[in-house]
Structures are given as structure tokens and as C-alpha cells.
Design an enzyme around this catalytic site. Sequence first.
Site, PDB file in Angstrom:
ATOM      1  N   GLY A 162      23.594 -16.674  25.483  1.00 13.82           N
ATOM      2  CA  GLY A 162      24.269 -15.673  26.309  1.00 13.82           C
ATOM      3  C   GLY A 162      23.192 -15.024  27.164  1.00 13.82           C
ATOM      4  O   GLY A 162      22.649 -13.982  26.826  1.00 13.82           O
ATOM      5  N   THR A 163      22.879 -15.693  28.268  1.00 10.28           N
ATOM      6  CA  THR A 163      21.700 -15.252  29.028  1.00 10.28           C
ATOM      7  C   THR A 163      21.927 -13.942  29.774  1.00 10.28           C
ATOM      8  O   THR A 163      20.964 -13.306  30.184  1.00 10.28           O
ATOM      9  CB  THR A 163      21.246 -16.346  30.014  1.00 10.28           C
ATOM     10  OG1 THR A 163      22.377 -16.785  30.760  1.00 10.28           O
ATOM     11  CG2 THR A 163      20.661 -17.530  29.265  1.00 10.28           C
ATOM     12  N   ASN A 164      23.183 -13.514  29.941  1.00  7.93           N
ATOM     13  CA  ASN A 164      23.390 -12.186  30.546  1.00  7.93           C
ATOM     14  C   ASN A 164      22.806 -11.113  29.643  1.00  7.93           C
ATOM     15  O   ASN A 164      21.967 -10.316  30.049  1.00  7.93           O
ATOM     16  CB  ASN A 164      24.880 -11.874  30.740  1.00  7.93           C
ATOM     17  CG  ASN A 164      25.559 -12.819  31.692  1.00  7.93           C
ATOM     18  OD1 ASN A 164      24.902 -13.600  32.364  1.00  7.93           O
ATOM     19  ND2 ASN A 164      26.869 -12.763  31.741  1.00  7.93           N
ATOM     20  N   ASP A 165      23.293 -11.098  28.402  1.00  3.83           N
ATOM     21  CA  ASP A 165      22.826 -10.056  27.492  1.00  3.83           C
ATOM     22  C   ASP A 165      21.383 -10.287  27.093  1.00  3.83           C
ATOM     23  O   ASP A 165      20.638  -9.327  26.868  1.00  3.83           O
ATOM     24  CB  ASP A 165      23.737 -10.000  26.255  1.00  3.83           C
ATOM     25  CG  ASP A 165      25.025  -9.248  26.562  1.00  3.83           C
ATOM     26  OD1 ASP A 165      25.198  -8.833  27.714  1.00  3.83           O
ATOM     27  OD2 ASP A 165      25.849  -9.078  25.655  1.00  3.83           O
ATOM     28  N   ARG A 217      35.145 -17.471  21.663  1.00  2.00           N
ATOM     29  CA  ARG A 217      34.308 -16.382  21.144  1.00  2.00           C
ATOM     30  C   ARG A 217      35.183 -15.334  20.463  1.00  2.00           C
ATOM     31  O   ARG A 217      36.209 -14.916  21.008  1.00  2.00           O
ATOM     32  CB  ARG A 217      33.534 -15.744  22.302  1.00  2.00           C
ATOM     33  CG  ARG A 217      32.588 -14.648  21.830  1.00  2.00           C
ATOM     34  CD  ARG A 217      31.748 -14.123  22.963  1.00  2.00           C
ATOM     35  NE  ARG A 217      32.519 -13.316  23.880  1.00  2.00           N
ATOM     36  CZ  ARG A 217      32.029 -12.792  25.006  1.00  2.00           C
ATOM     37  NH1 ARG A 217      30.775 -13.009  25.339  1.00  2.00           N
ATOM     38  NH2 ARG A 217      32.786 -12.071  25.791  1.00  2.00           N
ATOM     39  N   GLU A 250      21.819 -14.162  22.082  1.00  2.00           N
ATOM     40  CA  GLU A 250      21.802 -13.245  23.223  1.00  2.00           C
ATOM     41  C   GLU A 250      20.991 -11.990  22.923  1.00  2.00           C
ATOM     42  O   GLU A 250      21.037 -11.032  23.689  1.00  2.00           O
ATOM     43  CB  GLU A 250      23.229 -12.898  23.668  1.00  2.00           C
ATOM     44  CG  GLU A 250      24.125 -12.412  22.563  1.00  2.00           C
ATOM     45  CD  GLU A 250      25.589 -12.233  23.014  1.00  2.00           C
ATOM     46  OE1 GLU A 250      25.843 -12.101  24.213  1.00  2.00           O
ATOM     47  OE2 GLU A 250      26.466 -12.230  22.134  1.00  2.00           O
ATOM     48  N   CYS A 294      26.091 -20.116  28.236  1.00  2.00           N
ATOM     49  CA  CYS A 294      27.354 -19.691  28.832  1.00  2.00           C
ATOM     50  C   CYS A 294      27.196 -18.413  29.640  1.00  2.00           C
ATOM     51  O   CYS A 294      28.176 -17.783  29.994  1.00  2.00           O
ATOM     52  CB  CYS A 294      28.428 -19.527  27.759  1.00  2.00           C
ATOM     53  SG  CYS A 294      28.074 -18.230  26.568  1.00  2.00           S
ATOM     54  N   LYS A 320       3.586 -31.408  63.830  1.00  2.84           N
ATOM     55  CA  LYS A 320       4.023 -31.830  65.155  1.00  2.84           C
ATOM     56  C   LYS A 320       3.298 -33.111  65.581  1.00  2.84           C
ATOM     57  O   LYS A 320       3.920 -34.077  66.052  1.00  2.84           O
ATOM     58  CB  LYS A 320       3.759 -30.717  66.169  1.00  2.84           C
ATOM     59  CG  LYS A 320       4.231 -31.051  67.584  1.00  2.84           C
ATOM     60  CD  LYS A 320       3.851 -29.956  68.582  1.00  2.84           C
ATOM     61  CE  LYS A 320       4.642 -28.687  68.363  1.00  2.84           C
ATOM     62  NZ  LYS A 320       6.031 -28.799  68.867  1.00  2.84           N
ATOM     63  N   ARG A 331      36.678 -16.086  26.308  1.00  2.00           N
ATOM     64  CA  ARG A 331      36.607 -14.711  25.802  1.00  2.00           C
ATOM     65  C   ARG A 331      37.999 -14.318  25.352  1.00  2.00           C
ATOM     66  O   ARG A 331      38.935 -14.302  26.155  1.00  2.00           O
ATOM     67  CB  ARG A 331      36.165 -13.753  26.901  1.00  2.00           C
ATOM     68  CG  ARG A 331      34.859 -14.110  27.571  1.00  2.00           C
ATOM     69  CD  ARG A 331      34.625 -13.181  28.763  1.00  2.00           C
ATOM     70  NE  ARG A 331      33.674 -13.733  29.694  1.00  2.00           N
ATOM     71  CZ  ARG A 331      33.974 -14.601  30.674  1.00  2.00           C
ATOM     72  NH1 ARG A 331      35.227 -14.992  30.869  1.00  2.00           N
ATOM     73  NH2 ARG A 331      33.032 -15.053  31.460  1.00  2.00           N
ATOM     74  N   ARG A 383      13.328 -33.894  64.757  1.00  2.00           N
ATOM     75  CA  ARG A 383      13.184 -33.219  63.449  1.00  2.00           C
ATOM     76  C   ARG A 383      14.500 -33.344  62.710  1.00  2.00           C
ATOM     77  O   ARG A 383      15.538 -33.641  63.320  1.00  2.00           O
ATOM     78  CB  ARG A 383      12.790 -31.764  63.616  1.00  2.00           C
ATOM     79  CG  ARG A 383      13.784 -30.981  64.403  1.00  2.00           C
ATOM     80  CD  ARG A 383      13.306 -29.563  64.654  1.00  2.00           C
ATOM     81  NE  ARG A 383      14.259 -28.890  65.542  1.00  2.00           N
ATOM     82  CZ  ARG A 383      14.044 -27.710  66.107  1.00  2.00           C
ATOM     83  NH1 ARG A 383      12.922 -27.076  65.897  1.00  2.00           N
ATOM     84  NH2 ARG A 383      14.959 -27.167  66.871  1.00  2.00           N
TER      85      ARG A 383
END
Lengths: 893, 893
Positions: free
Chosen positions: B777-780, B629, B756, B842, B26, B573, B351
Amino acid sequence: MAHWVFPFNHRWPAEGPERLALLGGKGAGLAEMAAIGLPVPPGFTISTEVCGHYLGNGRRLPDDLKAEVEAAMAGLAEATGRRFGDPASPLLVSVRSGARVSMPGMMDSVLNLGLNDETVVGLARLAGPRFAYDSYRRFIQMFADVVLGLPQNLFEQRLEAFKEERGRALDTDLDAAEWETVTRDFEALVESELGEPFPQDPWQQLWRAVGAVFGSWQSPRAKVYRSLHAIPEAWGTAVNVQAMVFGNMGETSATGVAFTRDPNTGERGLFGEYLANAQGEDVVAGIRTPDPISEAGSAARPEAGPSLQSLMPDAYAALAGACETLERHFRDLQDIEFTIERGRLWMLQTRSGKRSVSASVRIAVEMAEAGLISRDEALLRIDPRSLEQLLHPTVDPDAKRDLITTGLPASPGAASGEIVFLAEEAEEARLQDRAVILVRTETSPEDIHGMHAAEAILTARGGMTSHAAVVARGMGKPCIAGAGMIRIDLERQVMTVGQRLFRRGDVITVDGSTGEVLAGAAPMRQPELPIDFARLMSWADEARRLKVRANCDTAADAEAARRFGAEGIGLCRTEHMFVEGGRIQAMREIILAESVAERKAALDRLLPMQRGDLTALFRVMQGLPVTVRLLDPPLHEFLPASDAEIAEVAEAMKVSETRLRARIAALSEYNPMLGHRGVRLAISYPEIVAMQTRAILEAALEASATGAPVTPQIMVPLVMNRAELAIVKAGIDAAAAAVARERGTVPAYQVGTMIELPRAALQAGAIAEAAEFFSFGTNDLTQTALGISRDDSAAFMANYGRAGILPRDPFSTLDQEGVGELVRIAVERGRAVRPDIELGICGEHGGDPDSVAFFERAGLDYVSCSPFRVPIARLAAAQAAIIGRAAAAADRG
Amino acid sequence: MAHWVFPFNHRWPAEGPERLALLGGKGAGLAEMAAIGLPVPPGFTISTEVCGHYLGNGRRLPDDLKAEVEAAMAGLAEATGRRFGDPASPLLVSVRSGARVSMPGMMDSVLNLGLNDETVVGLARLAGPRFAYDSYRRFIQMFADVVLGLPQNLFEQRLEAFKEERGRALDTDLDAAEWETVTRDFEALVESELGEPFPQDPWQQLWRAVGAVFGSWQSPRAKVYRSLHAIPEAWGTAVNVQAMVFGNMGETSATGVAFTRDPNTGERGLFGEYLANAQGEDVVAGIRTPDPISEAGSAARPEAGPSLQSLMPDAYAALAGACETLERHFRDLQDIEFTIERGRLWMLQTRSGKRSVSASVRIAVEMAEAGLISRDEALLRIDPRSLEQLLHPTVDPDAKRDLITTGLPASPGAASGEIVFLAEEAEEARLQDRAVILVRTETSPEDIHGMHAAEAILTARGGMTSHAAVVARGMGKPCIAGAGMIRIDLERQVMTVGQRLFRRGDVITVDGSTGEVLAGAAPMRQPELPIDFARLMSWADEARRLKVRANCDTAADAEAARRFGAEGIGLCRTEHMFVEGGRIQAMREIILAESVAERKAALDRLLPMQRGDLTALFRVMQGLPVTVRLLDPPLHEFLPASDAEIAEVAEAMKVSETRLRARIAALSEYNPMLGHRGVRLAISYPEIVAMQTRAILEAALEASATGAPVTPQIMVPLVMNRAELAIVKAGIDAAAAAVARERGTVPAYQVGTMIELPRAALQAGAIAEAAEFFSFGTNDLTQTALGISRDDSAAFMANYGRAGILPRDPFSTLDQEGVGELVRIAVERGRAVRPDIELGICGEHGGDPDSVAFFERAGLDYVSCSPFRVPIARLAAAQAAIIGRAAAAADRG
């Protein structure tokens, strides 16, 4: 100076791998026997280098080979007094391949080479005309196949036609004249097929045979064998040329096989069989029953003919001396082939003999005590896996088997009994002293009592780490899991396998070592520990660095584990303490509780039971560490599944079926393996952690009143990061503080975690801040690292083995590249943060020798396995330590 | 020389973080406004160092502070023409805390300090008696609370009692005399509570207030706030003392708030509201409706009073000038508070202003084009997540909501429609142009047509990566998954949620952005892309290094993806191509086939359909890479589940129900996630690989006939080692060779794999020998590395978030420590073996900005996400690249 050719009695500067590489296994063995003065039929080896030359130069032999072979053949003539191609006293030879490692059935050989229309007459005089012409026609047939490239079946068809024409059923029905006719017929066949006569010149026979044997190194089947066994192409084969000797030259001739000790018991003394006036083939063909070699052997077989010892005492004495020499030289049980030709002993082969597990233990110990081998060497000679046979009953290997179907060999040993389909029936049967086999589609914690009561367990579904498998292994009971062909009809109380139907009460046999389900009660062999087993294991205990603990859930398990030498418990699964007896009722109340208070009340009812179980367990393990795992399985495993069970449980618990079903639905999971279990339960229900901690610590106090205290290690499962463990540890410490307040004291305890998720392995450094020990849960670590549900893997694992994708089942033998790297990472990171952290493993791999060797190299402190595998782990740990020390010494050298 | 105290108009050598540290936020802002010549009520800051001294020395202020403060107060008197404690023209000040970062509501402040029984009379003359006594009693109340430690409610109760006594309902009903009475009463209260009178000496008031504000840094709530937000204890707070100004001193006074642009649209021009003759509190209290500041604003609100622009043109001009200065100075939209005291403008606060997403885009682009900020700066100003609002309809935030229940916000956007419970009904409704919401317990591939037809999808089970969620995101349709309170009764065609019941045909609204299910048709806001959106995205495309692809299964998805700027397909897919239309019939024939030949025949029927789908997809993506895939899900997903469906399918397929049930039972799995799927199917059924390869390559040929060729990348899922991939690659290459033979040509294609599984990441080096590309395959990978089944995680994830174990959902934002390390390992090992290997991702994380930043740092080549997230990924990738370049430059510097 020898260049390509090495007579068996060649004088070598020193033995060693170079000689093996040059002569191949068979040549080196014959040379070795000759070198120690044993009577080996003279011969020589054409080295593997010639093979390289031959195959690398358009199938041409080296120019200077001829002179060397002729000189060596002259040496044979001198040694035998017979000459190659001499019609009066013909020298006959065998021409055999011999590579650096044995390639059974893959390579070619030719026997009786040197026979022709003239020398066969001389042979007939020496060994009789029938044998001579039978040998000649066999030689033609073998030579035509190996050297001339004519298919065997051409000759076989011709022989069949001849026998039919003469009305002869068997080869043995043919007399000498008939064999002579066959011989002429075979010669004519060769000539008509090839447009030239069968070679009569023995030298031409020899050179063509040598070339063919070298060439057989490149045969398709040999190539396939090499690629399967990773044998380098460049090694090549040697060729061994050896004078033939004959055991059928009258009553002073004989042939036989012998072991330097009894291969079943390991007892010292010549053991074997022989046939007087016979050839080696006759022993193998089984037309005549061989007689025992020794008088001791005859005593055990009164119906047999006279022993070699009594019939030919001089030859027997020579054989006994040769055996003693061989065993002393090779420092191992030898399996020998010999021939006595007119009273003279010839040693044809020696090799390390196959033996029973009991014999292997006894022989190794006796040899070590005799100073023939070191204790380390004795330990290294026993395959740890084989010890399993010593600890469980097995189906008599000689018995006839009526195979119903096959499943996974989930827990070793064999047992017979009546089929029952329900756990309660198994318990009833036990009260009536009836042996039963519990057959279930799959088992659940509620079946535990029935499993205890049954002799063995058979399930239609589930894998090596299914409930049935894990529990049965813990109990040391045979189990076959996942026998997928079995259909169970509970209403009709029958099981069907294809077209076969078995009713409740029908007797079957379960062989948990092979996975075979047999109809009826198969004959069994009961286990008996060999005499020297205890001594061998004491040596193993001195040699090993890794401690060995056992996975035990009950005091009974723990007693077995101590008997087998366990040095503590590495995994006590508490979930069984939630279902035994009436406890499942309390457990279900916990699950259905609508408030923490209600849940705590149910837990209070469980506390004394869990404390009692643990007190009993701790009393057995006095003075040792005991790792107790907090509740791990998802809660739905404790709820009923079928409509009938649900109705029953709802009534018993006085809750509506609707509410029970709603709770079951809420708890059901797509992938329970990755669901609400392990530490996740501890976070959701801290009051369960409090109750379990109290049970563990109070039990440790009570057990220590009567003896040395145990060290309880409280283990939190399925941890993936530090925060989870820290929160649960705080709960444990708070519960311990409460016990201390009430009792005035609390036993020393440790808090640690399982490392069974890849993330936990990577985060081991952070997790070690909160953990006093790690225990690798390699079952779940394998499931997650490889993404394979063990219970569902049967559908593709067989394909994977066949295709070489996973040559070994990663649930039996640790996947060292994948899971092993995670273990190494966790060890390194954990120790970096907490150098004195205790590191163990409690997955199934704790009892697998190759995995134990890996854990030794990875530097773990202990392995833990099912009680019956403790001896295996002790021996495997010893071997791993010995090999590690040898490798370290080699590195230093 | 200033040591502890810094007047707002202090001359600083240079601005910078040191100043912020010393003055707090402030104080620094007020100093900054003063420095650029804006009219700020005079004041000064007592630095944070005094706070450290105060708290570190037993709450004693530094000795030399007094003189500095007195000098500064003299400066205020000079600037305002009023004097502290002067009854005629009293100087009043505010005393406020101001830490380095904003800690809203956590710190104390005191207003109107300097009032006492004498000065209040002077204030009454200046601003009227009612305001004066109201201000005085507020000051007493505030001072008592903050400085004297008397609870607020003591004063509130007293005021309530007084109002009751006088029959006054509201504070505003009290007149000046009454407020004076209250003031006396409050003074009496303080004296009776503390035993001493309310301090009348303004200097004593000031010093005690300063001490109290410094002390408030140590209040429990401030400490908690700091520990939650990781704010160091040592920072301390500054104290700002500032002359009070009054907007209620007659018709030439006013107070208001303004934005330098329209915060809803971003349009330039003063935007705001004011009240003539009023205090700031009056604007906030909402008793009088403020009027527009500008004439333009008045035009839009004809019912409002005159604008400030027309009423006080000079003050307005000063305000407009100040706003222009501020925006230019701070280079951002400013949110301003101002007061006009007797015609003179005072700036009280500035601000950075909150704004709508559309405004944020427009402002950033306009400022960059005006050269106020760089393009990089413009890109960094937009929160990529906020773009989602621009692409989907949203429920009007001002509308009333009849909330039925809440589930997981599985796919953003909102839609209303009639409830239907079956996919077929959704399709029928579409033909009749009726908007419907498909409500299912969970969806399966068979529901896809119904999902296409519905406006939105609502499921009672499943998680963020459940079938419904994944498919809906791909389609860009709103979806709520796992709304666990919903019970569906298909027979009665109703859904119940607790006591509420909804029938088929009832209208509901699904808000997939919040997870809220609303009764009825909620008012919607339709999405509209802001004017400068395209320009911003083109800058993002220039700035980023990461390519952005989309996950698309159909040509329709692909069209959306191209519209949103996708540079290829990172994941197609193919399983949906096995169920659309009549294909599920052929798929089931494949599964029930009893021989390879039968299976091939069924595959032959599928081939033209799969080829056709792919041709359409490839035509849309001409010139770009498309990663297809191979079949991934376990086969049981294609078989019916309920009794009714089984009967129906058995009849349609002309197989017995028994056989169908047996196959379903054989395929059922305990943990399908870890079961017979992915490459494991390809190994078991190589003929499926052959058919799919043919379909892909033939489609690529056909599509290239009408334009630029696509580059098909054939992707093998769930690989864990080299051998698996090598075997499948051999099958792909063989099928390609067959196509080449038949067609005379074959398009260029690549073969690669998903990474994955943790083991695949560790073995990336070996796998790279057989792979031309990796797609994470970052989900699995998250499911396996953390051992968490996404679909089952709801039961404990909420606990985990609350306990801080997993502060962020690892399925939304990549777990960088665990999964991230696996990604880094795989990148390093893969590139070591194959330097030009293409690396992408993916999984769901491809559209999450924080995860995209990680992928940029990890050096991937592209991210792939659902089509509607492509703009988010493009912007996030640009930001990550900009930050990376800045960090690299800083490292070099």
C-alpha cells in the site's frame, strides 16, 4: 548410589545450574541451607528426571525408585527419632512440588502426610488433640483434592453444615471433639464418593501423593502458566518430601518470619515477627497479632508481647546466627520462615526478600562496601525504574482510596488540590497560596503558565506524548492524561465522571504514577533520598559509557536537570518560548503576516525574549552542550480554537474575525502529526530560522561572559532528506555570519538533525553529509514506523496489550525490532559517511531502562530524558555497560 | 587528413556515439543526411574538440585549424559554384553552434555571413535588392550581437526611430531603398559604438563568428541550462559552417516544412506546407499563408493556392523521395525543413517529429509491421502517460478558457455541467438527464451516490489521495481536489472564488487533467482509440512480466477494468459497500451498538447486501483473482459531522443527540491516518471480520455457480507485526470453517496483508509466516515513511518542488530511495521466509510508469491501479521488461 533421590544433606561436587535443574528451586534451596550447616528439617528431593519418566511412561514411576525412597525415609526416621506410621511417635511429612523456577499457586502440595486414625492419636499426645484432629481433617481435605480428585467445596459445604448445626460461627470456635467428628464425617464423605475408604496406609498415601504432584505438572492451569511465561514443558517438577516440625508444642515452641535486615530502610539487624506456641498458618491467618522478634523491635511497639529475644534467648541467638550465615552465603537480604519446636530452631525456607527502593539502595551499597558483592553487582541489583519513587511524592499505599476514574499515568508523582478549569484561575490560586489541580479537556501552549501554577494536571483527552504529558514531565509535575470518562462543562464549572459530579474548588488527588484520580486529599508520602543514593549514582557514573542529558525548555528545568546529574541538554524545545508571557501575541502576528517584511518585524519583537530565555538556560548549563531545536509544531497550535477565544484574539490583534478564521481554516490539518511542521516550517519561513539562530548564538555569547561557554547545537526537526537540511543549514550559517559581523565574534556551534522519520533513518548516510549530529526522535519515529498516533492509540492499545500483539507500550519502551532496526540502520549509515558524528536520542525512551540498554548496544553517544528521569537513565546506562562488558568478556572467553 | 574539421560528406568508418560527441547533434544530423545521399547544402563541422582547445587555451584556436577551414571553404565553393567574398556570385554561409544534446535557445548562431558592402550587390542581383539589404542589416545586427557584444536593442531602437520618421508601421512596409538606408545606419552605429568599422572582410567575419560561437558555450545562460540539465561542461559545442541557399529566387524557388506522415493521425504520406518564392523566415512569420505541399492536402483546403506537387512536380518528387529515404533511415516520423532554390531541392534539417498520441501509436505499430523497427522498439516509443489522453474527453486545446481557479488534477478527463452542492441534488439531476458538477468542500462516503450521478467532482479541500480523488479515479470521472480558493456557502447555495460568484445551476467545466476550473461549457474533444491501439497493447502483453490488475470497488468498475485488460482485482475496498443505499444506517447501528450481540445483529443486516455486491463483482471477474480488503477507515468516517446531520441521524436512528455526540467525540482522532483503523478495527471487532469473510466466501460460491470461480484473496490492512495478522487470520479461518459446515463446501481462498507501514516492511519475514500474499500500500507507506499527510501536504509541497527537495511528487511517482528501499527489504525478507509468496502493489503508484519500472526491477508479481490506468500500466510494464532484458543481455555481453 543415589539415582533418583537426593537427601537434603547429599554431598554435591559443586553447586550450579545442573543441580537446580535436577532438584528444582525449593529442593536446591533446602539442600543449600543444609549444606551450609543450617538446621533444616530432614528431607529429600525426588528429582525432576523422575517427573519426565513418570509423565513419559503412562504415569508409572521408575521401578528402582521404591528402594531409594524407602532408604531416604529411613534416614528421616533416624534424624527425627520418629517413624513413619508409628502411632506412638509418628513421622509426618510434607510432599511439595518444586520446579526450576517458581510457579506461584500453580502446583500442588500435601502437608501432614502420614496421619491416619492411629497416628492422629500419637500426634494428639504430642501437640494436643484439637490441633491433631484439625490437622487430620485438613490432610484428608488436601489429599482428597490433590490426589483423589474430589472437589474442595464438597468438604467445605459439609463443614459449613456442621458448624450451622452446632451453632459455631468460626472454625476457631470448634473444639477438639468437634474436629474429631468432622474428621470422621470427611472420611465417610470420601468413602461414599469413591466407594472405598480413605487410605490409612502411610506408604500408600506417600506414593499416591508423589504421583499426584508429578501429575500436577500437566494440569491445565500449570500449562497455561508455562505458556504465558515461556517455561519449557520438558523441565518437569521435582517432589520434596520433608519431615514436618511443629511450633505449637508448648511454650518452648514458636513460629515466625524474619528478614535479615529491615526491608523498609535496609538497616542491618534481625527484623520480623513470631508467635509462641503456634503453627505457621496462624501467623498467616492473622487471628493472633504476632510479636516482634528482637528487643529493638519491641521498643518500637510497646503494646506488643515479649520479644523472641527475651523469651527464648538461645533460639533467638541460633536464629540470628542462621540469618547472618544466610545473608553472607546468599549475599542478599533474605526472607526466612522458621519454626522452633521445643526449643530447637528449624529453618523452613529462605529466599531473596522484597524490599523498599530505599532499602534496596542502602543494602546494595552496604554489601558492596563490605566486600560481599562487587560495585557492578550492587548497581545491577537496583531496578532503575524504581528510582522514580524516590524522586516524587506518592500516595500512601496504605491509605484508603476513593477512586473517581483512571487515565494514563503521564507524569509520575502525586498531588492534591482544588479543581480549577482555567489556566488563569490556577495562576490566581497560586498568588493566594492555594494548591490547585488544573483540569482540562486537553492543554495547549497557552496553558503553560497555569500548568506551572498548578500542583498537577488532569486531562480528559490526549496520550502519553500529548502536550499536557510532555510539558508536565518536563516540569516534574504529576499528570494524568486521557482520562476519557471525564466530561468538563466549562459553563457550569463542573466535571462529571459517570454519575459523580465535582465542582470547581472540590479537592481531588492526582496520582500520576498510577493514573488514578482520587476524591479528596489522599495521604502522601514525601520523597526522601536514601543515605547511599549519591554513592550508588557515583558508581553508576563510573561504570557507564553513555552520557546522559536532559530535555529542558527553561532555566528552571535545567537547574533540576543539573541537580539530578545531567551532562547537558539533549532537547530544548523553543516553542514554549513563543507562548510564554505576551509572546503568543507576536507569534500570532508572525502567522497572520501578509508579507515577509511584516513577519520579520514580528520576529524582531520576539528575538530579545527568546535570546533572554536562552541566556538564562545557557547560564545554568555552563560548560555543557545544549541542543536547541528549531520551531517544530504546526502553526495552528498557536491560534485560538473556540469561538470565544477567536473573538477575543481578533479584537486584541485588531484583525477581523473573518480573516482570523480564514487563516485558522487554511492552517487546519487532517493529520497535524504529518503536516506542515518541523523543517517544513523552516523551508517555508527561513526568516524564523534566521531569528532563532541569532537568538541562540547571541545568548551563547552573553552567557559565556560570566563563565564557561556552552556549546550550542542547533537541531533541525523532521528532516527526511539531505536537501532539506542543507538548505536550512545554509540559512543558519548565513545568520551566524551576520552575528559574527555585528559582534566581531560568534560562538562555536554545530548544526544537526533529528532522525524521526523512517526515510531519514534510511537516508542517514546522505543526511550525515550535512549534519554534525543526529538525535533520534524516537517518539515520532515510533509513530511513523508503526503508523500509530500516540494520542489516538488508547482506543486499541489496551486490546493490543491483552492480545499480546504489543506486549509493551512502544511509546514507553522502544520497539527494538521495528524502530530499533531503523536506529541501527541510521547509526551505521551515518557513521559510515561521518565517523565522528555525534549520536543521541531525545525521545521519551531516553529515560526507559530497557530502551537505554538498547541504545548502549546500538552505540549511541548519549541519551536525553526529562530531568526527573536522569538518575534512572544514569543507572540504566551503567547496567547496560556492565552487561555489555560481561557479554564481551564471555565472547572472548 | 582531417583533424579538426569534418565536411558533411566526410566518409566515416561507422556511425556511433563518438561521431555525435565530435560533431554535436546538428552536425551529425547534417552529415547523416549527406551520407545517405540527400541534397544537403554543403558545409562542414568544426569539432567539439576545437571548443575544448579554444576555451582551454585563453580563447585561442589551434594553429593548424586555419588551413583545414580554408580547404573546407574551397570545397564549398566548388560545390555551390559561388565564392566567399565574390561580389558577382557570393558564397554566404551560416555559422551555428551544435552541442551533443539540444540546448534550445541557449547557443548563438550567425546567418548570411559573407555579406559586405560589395557582396550585397551580388546578392541583390540574385534575390532582389529588398531581400539583399534586409538580409545584410539582419546580418549586421546578429553579428554585432553575437560577435561584437553590442546589445540588440540598440539596433531595434534605431530601426523604430527610422520607421517613425518614414511613417512606416511594419518592417514589411519598408522598401529596398529604405532597407539600404537602415543598413548604412547600422554600419555607422557599429562604428560609433566600437570606434572601428563593421568588418568587411568575410574571412575576418568567419573567424570572429567561429570564436564567438565557441565562446557562447561559456555564456551565463548556457551554464545555467547545463547545470539544470546535468550536461557536462567538458562536452563543448561544435560549430557548423554551411552554405546558405535561397527559396526566394523566383517562381522556381520555394521553402517549406514537411512531415513524413500526418503528425495528427499518423497516416502515411507527405504532410506539410510551403511558400513559393519565399525564405524560411516568411513561413515562420505568418505573413503569407502557406499552401499545402501535396494534392491530397489541397483537396482538404480548397481555398488554398496550388500545391507544390502541381506547381513543381520534379522538386516535389525529389522531396517525396527524400522523405521516404529519411523515414526509412531514421525509422521514425521526420520533421523536415527544405528549400527549393531555382528548382533544386535542398534539405536543411531533419529531426524526429512531434506527433499526437494517436499518431504515435499508429506510426509505431505500422513501422513495426513494416519491419522498420522491432515490436520492442515500437513499445518503447510510446510514453505510457500519454495514453491517458486517449481514454478521457479533454478540453479542446484551441478553445478559449475562462479560468476560474486551479486545484489538484486529481482524476483526469474533462466535463461540463451545472453546479450542485449536495449529493442528493446530483442524483435528482441525473433522473432529469441534466449534467451536473458536484461541488463540495470535501466529500465523504455518503456522497458516493452523488458522485456517481455527477459528471465530475470539484472539492475545495483534500489532496490527491483524498476521498473525492480516490473514488473519482476509481469511477473514471474527472475530479479536481483541493481548489483552495473556492468558498462554498451552502445556505445561499453559491460558491465564491475571490470576487467571482457562481450560483447553483451555473455551468462550469472541470478539467481533471490540468486542475483547471473553467466558467461555462468549454468545447471538448471526445476520446477515440487509435486504430492500432489494440495491437500495440497485445504486443505489450506479450512483452511484459508483471501482471496488471485494477483497483475496483463495484461491478461497474470491474467491467471497465476488464475492458481495459485488467487481469484481476488487486484492491476491492469494502467500505463503500457499507455506505451505499441504506447500508450506512446499519453501519451506524454497528458503531453505536452497546454489546457484541447488538453489533452482530446489525452486521447480520449488512451481510446480504455485502454478499450481493461481491457476487456481482465476482461474476464480472470470473476466472481471475480478486483481492478484497477488510474494512479499513476509522469508524468516525461513517458518522455525521455537522449539527444538522447529527440531528437528522439521531432522529432516524432513534437515539439521543447526546449519545450520538458522545460517540462521535469518543471516536474523533487527532491523526486519523495513524488511528483506530485497518487491522486495529479487526482486532477490536472480530465480528466484523467474521461477517466480511462470510460475505466474501458465500459470494464466491454463488458467483462460481454460473462460471469459472474467482480466487478470493482476503487482505488485512495496516498490519505491523505477525501477531496481528495471525489473530485475524484465525478469525477468517474460523468463519470459513463455519461456511464450510453450513454449505458443505467453501471456495479456495488466501489470506494476506498490505505492507503499508515501515515496521511491516522491516518485519516482512515474520509477517510472511502468516501471509500468503503481500500487497504494498504505497500511499500509506509513503505517508508514514516520509511523515507526510498527503491531504495536508499542499501547504509545503510546492516549496519543496521549487527548492528541489522533492523534485517529483512522491504520491505520484514512488520515492525509490526511501519507500523503494522499504519495498525491496520487504520483498527480500518475505520471499526468504515464503518463497512462493505473491507480491503486488495497489497504491496509486501502480499506474505510474516510472514506479511500474521500479516494481519490475524489485521483482513484484503484479501492479494494481485504477481501471483507466490499466493500459498505462500494461505498456509501462512491457517497457520495464524490455529494458530489463536489454540490461541483462548487456551484463552478459
